[in-house]
Write an enzyme that holds these catalytic residues in place. Structure first.
Site, PDB file in Angstrom:
ATOM      1  N   ASP A  30       0.847  -1.192   0.000  1.00  0.00           N
ATOM      2  CA  ASP A  30       0.000   0.000   0.000  1.00  0.00           C
ATOM      3  C   ASP A  30       0.889   1.251   0.000  1.00  0.00           C
ATOM      4  O   ASP A  30       1.846   1.333   0.779  1.00  0.00           O
ATOM      5  CB  ASP A  30      -0.882  -0.056   1.263  1.00  0.00           C
ATOM      6  CG  ASP A  30      -1.948   1.018   1.286  1.00  0.00           C
ATOM      7  OD1 ASP A  30      -2.346   1.497   0.210  1.00  0.00           O
ATOM      8  OD2 ASP A  30      -2.398   1.358   2.401  1.00  0.00           O
ATOM      9  N   GLU A  77      -1.994   5.997  -8.381  1.00  0.00           N
ATOM     10  CA  GLU A  77      -2.947   7.029  -7.946  1.00  0.00           C
ATOM     11  C   GLU A  77      -2.793   8.264  -8.810  1.00  0.00           C
ATOM     12  O   GLU A  77      -1.698   8.738  -9.062  1.00  0.00           O
ATOM     13  CB  GLU A  77      -2.712   7.382  -6.458  1.00  0.00           C
ATOM     14  CG  GLU A  77      -3.685   8.459  -5.934  1.00  0.00           C
ATOM     15  CD  GLU A  77      -3.634   8.612  -4.397  1.00  0.00           C
ATOM     16  OE1 GLU A  77      -3.447   7.590  -3.701  1.00  0.00           O
ATOM     17  OE2 GLU A  77      -3.781   9.746  -3.913  1.00  0.00           O
ATOM     18  N   GLY A 126      -9.380   6.092   1.850  1.00  0.00           N
ATOM     19  CA  GLY A 126      -9.926   7.025   2.831  1.00  0.00           C
ATOM     20  C   GLY A 126     -11.435   7.009   2.910  1.00  0.00           C
ATOM     21  O   GLY A 126     -12.099   8.000   2.626  1.00  0.00           O
ATOM     22  N   GLY A 127     -11.993   5.861   3.325  1.00  0.00           N
ATOM     23  CA  GLY A 127     -13.452   5.752   3.382  1.00  0.00           C
ATOM     24  C   GLY A 127     -14.083   6.166   4.708  1.00  0.00           C
ATOM     25  O   GLY A 127     -15.300   6.148   4.830  1.00  0.00           O
TER      26      GLY A 127
END
Ligand SMILES: [Zn+2]
Length: 285
Positions: A82, A134, A210-211
């Site tokens: 990650d 990203e 980032g939920g």
């Protein structure tokens, strides 16, 4: 079942309209809690180790344990790096048998992000490892739980996403559409029309980082419009910390491993809740 590629997991999730949870492993307790939740719920899962957590997890020592656990699991599991930002971290993950890596060049100028992502993809694909990148920038650091808000000027541009995927050949793309890493200050609002446009133009499964703070309906909307992988860390960490804060209410005779198994249960519960919301429960059957 066992160890699979990220591409395999997100392709199935896209096709069947659910999202695979990607949960951060920071120690043995998190590893076991995540896998137990996945097996008990027949859910595919992604075990991810963030470069920011290398201080807690020594890849050389810990990778064989993670990989062995993934191979033995009764559900499909991908082992993922990650937010790999440095070249040595990415190479280390490849060398240690990870089945996917995320290269995060989101703070770089577009041309540089494309060039560096391309380099990583070329190397990873040569050994059948999937790549996530990203574009746009999800604010807040990985593992940083200080409250923040999203910055619309950093949202992913759909046309740029199309070009980015075509040139870099990534298998999945993390997008910035209104979420932040850590705790959201206030109420987040996802830019769903933008997400749908990115999905149509980019043509690869999309990833939501980032939920925290998003409602069940927000997650549902995001999945309907292209999100196939959702990263979770803050909620898990907070569930563990909430249990740890209860220590003074427990009998003094309670031993350390017994206490840690309570923490482990709290993490498992948080992970299970996310799997239910993401619709991945039962998808490993
Ligand atoms: Zn992230």
């Amino acid at each position: 079942m066992a160890l699979v590629s990220l591409k395999q997991l997100v392709t199935d999730a896209s096709r069947r309209q659910y999202a695979v949870g990607s949960f951060n492993v920071v120690n043995m307790d998190t590893l076991k809690a995540i896998l137990e939740a996945a097996e008990e719920n027949a859910s595919p899962v992604i075990l991810s180790v963030a470069e920011a957590h290398f201080g807690f997890i020594n890849l050389e020592e810990f990778s064989p344990i993670i990989l062995r656990a993934a191979e033995k699991a009764k559900v499909p599991v991908a082992v993922h790096l990650d937010h790999g930002q440095s070249f040595p971290a990415l190479v280390k993950a490849l060398r240690n048998g990870f089945t996917s890596v995320m290269f995060d060049g989101s703070i770089l100028p577009l041309e540089e992000n494309i060039a560096r992502t391309k380099e990583i993809t070329r190397m990873a694909h040569a050994i059948d490892v999937s790549v996530e990148a990203e574009l746009g920038h999800v604010t807040g650091g990985e593992g940083d739980s200080s409250p923040g808000v999203a910055d619309p000027s950093l949202f992913t541009d759909p046309e740029e996403a199309k070009r980015f995927v075509a040139e870099t050949k990534v298998d999945a793309l993390a997008v910035a559409v209104g979420s932040v890493h850590g705790i959201y200050k206030g109420t987040p609002e996802l830019d769903i029309p933008r997400l749908a446009k990115i999905r149509d133009l980019a043509g690869v499964p999309l990833v939501l980082h980032g939920g925290s703070g998003l409602s069940d309906d927000d997650f549902q909307q995001a999945i309907t419009h292209g999100i196939a992988k959702i990263n979770v860390y803050t909620d898990m960490s907070q569930a563990a910390m909430a249990k740890i804060r209860t220590v003074n209410t427990l009998p003094e005779t309670l031993g350390f491993p017994e206490f840690m198994s309570l923490v482990h249960e709290a993490i498992k519960e948080a992970v299970t809740k996310k799997m239910q919301i993401f619709g991945s429960v039962g998808k490993a059957r």
